[in-house]
Design an enzyme around this catalytic site. Structure first.
Site, short mmCIF file in Angstrom:
data_model
loop_
_atom_site.label_atom_id
_atom_site.label_comp_id
_atom_site.label_asym_id
_atom_site.label_seq_id
_atom_site.Cartn_x
_atom_site.Cartn_y
_atom_site.Cartn_z
N GLU A 128 -56.72 -16.41 21.54
CA GLU A 128 -56.61 -16.08 22.97
C GLU A 128 -57.34 -17.10 23.83
O GLU A 128 -56.87 -17.47 24.91
CB GLU A 128 -57.20 -14.68 23.25
CG GLU A 128 -56.42 -13.51 22.67
CD GLU A 128 -55.03 -13.33 23.27
OE1 GLU A 128 -54.17 -14.18 22.98
OE2 GLU A 128 -54.79 -12.37 23.99
N THR A 180 -50.36 -17.16 31.17
CA THR A 180 -51.58 -16.40 31.45
C THR A 180 -52.61 -17.26 32.17
O THR A 180 -53.24 -16.81 33.14
CB THR A 180 -52.17 -15.86 30.13
OG1 THR A 180 -51.20 -14.97 29.55
CG2 THR A 180 -53.45 -15.09 30.36
N1 HSE Z 1 -56.24 -9.37 30.79
C1 HSE Z 1 -55.40 -10.54 30.65
C2 HSE Z 1 -54.97 -10.98 32.04
C3 HSE Z 1 -54.21 -10.17 29.83
O1 HSE Z 1 -54.51 -10.16 32.81
O2 HSE Z 1 -55.09 -12.18 32.35
C4 HSE Z 1 -53.35 -11.35 29.49
O3 HSE Z 1 -53.82 -12.01 28.36
#
Ligand code: HSE
Length: 306
Positions: A128, A180
């Site tokens: 991630e 993202t």
């Molecule tokens: N919590 C993260 C975001 C989820 O909203 O950026 C996506 O990886």
């Protein structure tokens, strides 16, 4: 056992009021990942899908997570990985989490379960970090634990599995890609105290509503004054999707992860289907291709294929 196949489901992160800490696992869609142990210290990845993801292990989240695991063991062996992705990358329903969690869960099965769930999430979190630029576990935790999870702390990991009543998710995935890292770059750096108070009040209420099976409180709690206003313009017809889904009887919902998918939670499968019809009508007029999924909440998350 030298080979294992796992099914790694999609996950919904943030769940409107729990940015970077709340998430849940779906039953479907899911990726299929087969791992074989090999004698050489190496990670060899092949894909059986058309997404064109990198196969070099340091460029692939599954590879990055497996390298973290092998490093921790100072291993003299490696893994061959076959990935069939059904969760489209960049969809906002935890595609990278499915790859990395599926890979480390499969590896752990081959290694006799020597790692704890939190250790698996720590390895997957390296993926991630590479994909989004930050360590967050809101997709990883439900992928490994199943159900609804709250990440109280990502470093060090402190994850709480939440009780939850019957719920059905309707998810529309517009076929546009939102990275993202880019969806994070547009977020406000500073947050008005009033908005912060409202958001953490909603998160507390949401967790209480899950535990009590209080659908009306659950519905009231799915409100976000911080992230949704900054991101919703990335998703065509977001406001209409939300308004018409609520009119169809959905309890609430919003952007799934960093988008572009939008999820809604419903009390019954029938309402989830009505929500799907409402979403379908709205998106049919946009010219944007889309998929809609209806799924119950997966109590297990990633699991061995039968
Ligand atoms: N919590 C993260 C975001 C989820 O909203 O950026 C996506 O990886």
């Amino acid at each position: 056992m030298d080979q294992v196949t796992v099914l790694a489901p999609a996950t919904v992160a943030n769940v409107v009021c729990g940015f970077d800490c709340l998430g849940f696992a779906l039953e479907e869609p899911f990726d299929e990942i087969t791992l074989r142990k090999i004698d050489k210290r190496d990670v060899r990845i092949s894909h059986h899908d058309d997404f064109g993801l990198p196969t070099h292990p340091t460029k692939n989240v599954a590879g990055i997570a497996l390298i973290a695991m092998l490093d921790s063991l100072n291993a003299d062996f490696g893994f061959e990985v076959e990935i069939t992705k059904r969760i489209k990358p960049g969809s906002g329903i935890g595609s990278s989490a499915a790859s990395s969690c599926g890979a480390v869960f499969a590896a752990n099965s081959l290694l006799g379960g020597r790692f704890s769930s939190n250790e698996l999430i720590d390895f997957a979190m390296e993926g991630e970090l590479a994909a989004s630029g930050t360590k967050h576990a809101d997709n990883l935790a439900p992928s490994i634990f199943g159900g609804f999870t709250l990440v109280r702390s990502a470093e060090p990991l402190d994850i709480i599995s939440l009780e939850f009543p019957p719920l059905f998710a309707t998810i529309i995935h517009p076929q546009i890609e939102i990275k993202t890292a880019e969806a994070r770059a547009i977020l406000p750096k500073d947050v008005p105290l009033r908005a912060a108070v409202r958001n953490w009040s909603n998160l507390g209420a949401f967790v209480a509503a899950l535990a009590k099976g209080d659908y009306y409180l659950l519905s009231r709690s799915m409100e976000d004054l911080i992230i949704e206003p900054a991101r919703k313009s990335l998703i065509p017809k977001f406001d209409e999707l939300k308004a018409e889904s609520l009119a169809a009887g959905a309890l609430g919902g919003g952007i799934s992860g960093s988008g572009p998918s939008v999820f809604m939670l419903s009390e019954t499968i029938e309402i989830a289907q009505s929500t799907s019809s409402a979403m379908h009508s709205i998106y049919s007029t946009t010219g944007v291709d889309f998929n809609i999924y209806i799924s119950s909440i997966s109590p297990t998350g990633v699991r061995l294929a039968q």
